[in-house]
Motif scaffolding. Sequence first.
Motif, PDB file in Angstrom:
ATOM      1  N   LEU A  63       0.834  -1.191   0.000  1.00  0.00           N
ATOM      2  CA  LEU A  63       0.000   0.000   0.000  1.00  0.00           C
ATOM      3  C   LEU A  63       0.874   1.249   0.000  1.00  0.00           C
ATOM      4  N   VAL A  64       0.482   2.220  -0.793  1.00  0.00           N
ATOM      5  CA  VAL A  64       1.174   3.502  -0.837  1.00  0.00           C
ATOM      6  C   VAL A  64       0.426   4.433   0.106  1.00  0.00           C
ATOM      7  N   ILE A  65       1.151   5.028   1.043  1.00  0.00           N
ATOM      8  CA  ILE A  65       0.525   5.876   2.051  1.00  0.00           C
ATOM      9  C   ILE A  65       0.998   7.310   1.858  1.00  0.00           C
ATOM     10  N   ARG A  66       0.049   8.206   1.738  1.00  0.00           N
ATOM     11  CA  ARG A  66       0.331   9.634   1.674  1.00  0.00           C
ATOM     12  C   ARG A  66      -0.640  10.311   2.620  1.00  0.00           C
ATOM     13  N   LYS A  67      -0.090  11.122   3.508  1.00  0.00           N
ATOM     14  CA  LYS A  67      -0.915  11.792   4.517  1.00  0.00           C
ATOM     15  C   LYS A  67      -0.868  13.294   4.251  1.00  0.00           C
ATOM     16  N   PHE A  68      -2.036  13.913   4.282  1.00  0.00           N
ATOM     17  CA  PHE A  68      -2.136  15.336   3.981  1.00  0.00           C
ATOM     18  C   PHE A  68      -2.666  16.086   5.199  1.00  0.00           C
ATOM     19  N   PHE A  69      -1.978  17.150   5.554  1.00  0.00           N
ATOM     20  CA  PHE A  69      -2.444  18.039   6.614  1.00  0.00           C
ATOM     21  C   PHE A  69      -2.754  19.368   5.952  1.00  0.00           C
ATOM     22  N   LEU A  70      -4.036  19.746   5.963  1.00  0.00           N
ATOM     23  CA  LEU A  70      -4.448  21.019   5.404  1.00  0.00           C
ATOM     24  C   LEU A  70      -4.356  22.059   6.511  1.00  0.00           C
ATOM     25  N   ASN A  71      -3.332  22.886   6.427  1.00  0.00           N
ATOM     26  CA  ASN A  71      -3.008  23.839   7.477  1.00  0.00           C
ATOM     27  C   ASN A  71      -3.777  25.144   7.290  1.00  0.00           C
ATOM     28  N   LEU A  72      -4.860  25.256   8.024  1.00  0.00           N
ATOM     29  CA  LEU A  72      -5.717  26.434   7.978  1.00  0.00           C
ATOM     30  C   LEU A  72      -5.321  27.378   9.110  1.00  0.00           C
ATOM     31  N   SER A  73      -5.171  28.652   8.818  1.00  0.00           N
ATOM     32  CA  SER A  73      -4.814  29.621   9.861  1.00  0.00           C
ATOM     33  C   SER A  73      -6.023  29.884  10.764  1.00  0.00           C
ATOM     34  N   LYS A  74      -5.735  30.363  11.938  1.00  0.00           N
ATOM     35  CA  LYS A  74      -6.800  30.685  12.887  1.00  0.00           C
ATOM     36  C   LYS A  74      -7.703  31.784  12.320  1.00  0.00           C
ATOM     37  N   LYS A  75      -7.087  32.748  11.641  1.00  0.00           N
ATOM     38  CA  LYS A  75      -7.844  33.848  11.042  1.00  0.00           C
ATOM     39  C   LYS A  75      -8.799  33.330   9.962  1.00  0.00           C
ATOM     40  N   GLU A  76      -8.311  32.440   9.110  1.00  0.00           N
ATOM     41  CA  GLU A  76      -9.142  31.896   8.042  1.00  0.00           C
ATOM     42  C   GLU A  76     -10.236  30.995   8.608  1.00  0.00           C
ATOM     43  N   TYR A 112      -0.544  18.735  16.756  1.00  0.00           N
ATOM     44  CA  TYR A 112      -0.368  18.422  15.337  1.00  0.00           C
ATOM     45  C   TYR A 112       1.109  18.433  14.957  1.00  0.00           C
ATOM     46  N   GLU A 113       1.829  19.450  15.408  1.00  0.00           N
ATOM     47  CA  GLU A 113       3.256  19.564  15.086  1.00  0.00           C
ATOM     48  C   GLU A 113       4.010  18.331  15.578  1.00  0.00           C
ATOM     49  N   GLU A 114       3.744  17.925  16.807  1.00  0.00           N
ATOM     50  CA  GLU A 114       4.429  16.757  17.349  1.00  0.00           C
ATOM     51  C   GLU A 114       4.006  15.474  16.637  1.00  0.00           C
ATOM     52  N   MET A 115       2.725  15.363  16.314  1.00  0.00           N
ATOM     53  CA  MET A 115       2.240  14.187  15.598  1.00  0.00           C
ATOM     54  C   MET A 115       2.924  14.060  14.248  1.00  0.00           C
ATOM     55  N   ILE A 116       2.988  15.153  13.505  1.00  0.00           N
ATOM     56  CA  ILE A 116       3.601  15.119  12.181  1.00  0.00           C
ATOM     57  C   ILE A 116       5.085  14.788  12.294  1.00  0.00           C
ATOM     58  N   ALA A 117       5.769  15.442  13.221  1.00  0.00           N
ATOM     59  CA  ALA A 117       7.206  15.193  13.402  1.00  0.00           C
ATOM     60  C   ALA A 117       7.487  13.742  13.774  1.00  0.00           C
ATOM     61  N   ASN A 118       6.582  13.117  14.515  1.00  0.00           N
ATOM     62  CA  ASN A 118       6.823  11.763  15.009  1.00  0.00           C
ATOM     63  C   ASN A 118       6.239  10.653  14.138  1.00  0.00           C
ATOM     64  N   THR A 119       5.480  11.008  13.124  1.00  0.00           N
ATOM     65  CA  THR A 119       4.868   9.954  12.299  1.00  0.00           C
ATOM     66  C   THR A 119       5.187  10.097  10.813  1.00  0.00           C
ATOM     67  N   ALA A 120       5.955  11.100  10.441  1.00  0.00           N
ATOM     68  CA  ALA A 120       6.381  11.227   9.048  1.00  0.00           C
ATOM     69  C   ALA A 120       7.562  10.287   8.827  1.00  0.00           C
ATOM     70  N   THR A 121       7.423   9.395   7.869  1.00  0.00           N
ATOM     71  CA  THR A 121       8.479   8.438   7.549  1.00  0.00           C
ATOM     72  C   THR A 121       8.623   8.374   6.031  1.00  0.00           C
ATOM     73  N   PRO A 122       9.715   7.801   5.547  1.00  0.00           N
ATOM     74  CA  PRO A 122       9.867   7.689   4.084  1.00  0.00           C
ATOM     75  C   PRO A 122       8.736   6.895   3.421  1.00  0.00           C
ATOM     76  N   HIS A 123       8.205   5.898   4.105  1.00  0.00           N
ATOM     77  CA  HIS A 123       7.146   5.082   3.505  1.00  0.00           C
ATOM     78  C   HIS A 123       5.747   5.648   3.771  1.00  0.00           C
ATOM     79  N   ALA A 124       5.636   6.636   4.662  1.00  0.00           N
ATOM     80  CA  ALA A 124       4.338   7.246   4.969  1.00  0.00           C
ATOM     81  C   ALA A 124       4.543   8.725   5.289  1.00  0.00           C
ATOM     82  N   PRO A 125       4.903   9.513   4.268  1.00  0.00           N
ATOM     83  CA  PRO A 125       5.198  10.929   4.517  1.00  0.00           C
ATOM     84  C   PRO A 125       3.943  11.773   4.725  1.00  0.00           C
ATOM     85  N   TRP A 126       4.129  12.854   5.445  1.00  0.00           N
ATOM     86  CA  TRP A 126       3.091  13.872   5.572  1.00  0.00           C
ATOM     87  C   TRP A 126       3.356  14.940   4.524  1.00  0.00           C
ATOM     88  N   LEU A 127       2.312  15.432   3.917  1.00  0.00           N
ATOM     89  CA  LEU A 127       2.369  16.596   3.044  1.00  0.00           C
ATOM     90  C   LEU A 127       1.569  17.681   3.750  1.00  0.00           C
TER      91      LEU A 127
END
Length: 151
Positions: A63-76, A112-127
């Motif tokens: 399985l190819v895993i790609r994870k996307f985090f849509l970073n919305l600002s507080k203002k938006e 979120y920052e800690e989750m992304i930093a700790n779960t981004a891997t070459p086989h399952a990267p975060w975008l």
Amino acid sequence: MPAERGRIGIFNRSYYEEVLIVRVHPEVLANERMPAPLVTQNIWEERFEAIRGLERYLSRNGLVIRKFFLNLSKKEQKKRFLDRLQQPEKNWKFSAADLQEREHWDDYMDAYEEMIANTATPHAPWLVLPADNKWFTRLPWPQSSSMRSMG
């Protein structure tokens, strides 16, 4: 269950909630009635390790895993909430619970920052994609490891 080979499967946060909401709201973790020995001082690292392990397993099975985090600002986010209230056809998208959760913005951003930093891997990267402008969000983006650098 994961999608079979040749198909696309989408997980909408799913198991990631266990390293997000429960970090911001410890009472949720307390209400899960987990056996006390499982709630260690290293619980977050253990959960990150479990997520990495699951995704490594899925990847090793084709399985190819790609994870996307849509970073919305507080203002938006505020702007979109107000739009939902002012436009009757968008009222269904609004929840008072969203306003309560907004009070925990900084805690969520840290989680979120800690989750992304700790779960981004070459086989399952975060975008991590800036999401204030919908057209901009839909452009092809390279991988990023920090959402704070996105603005």
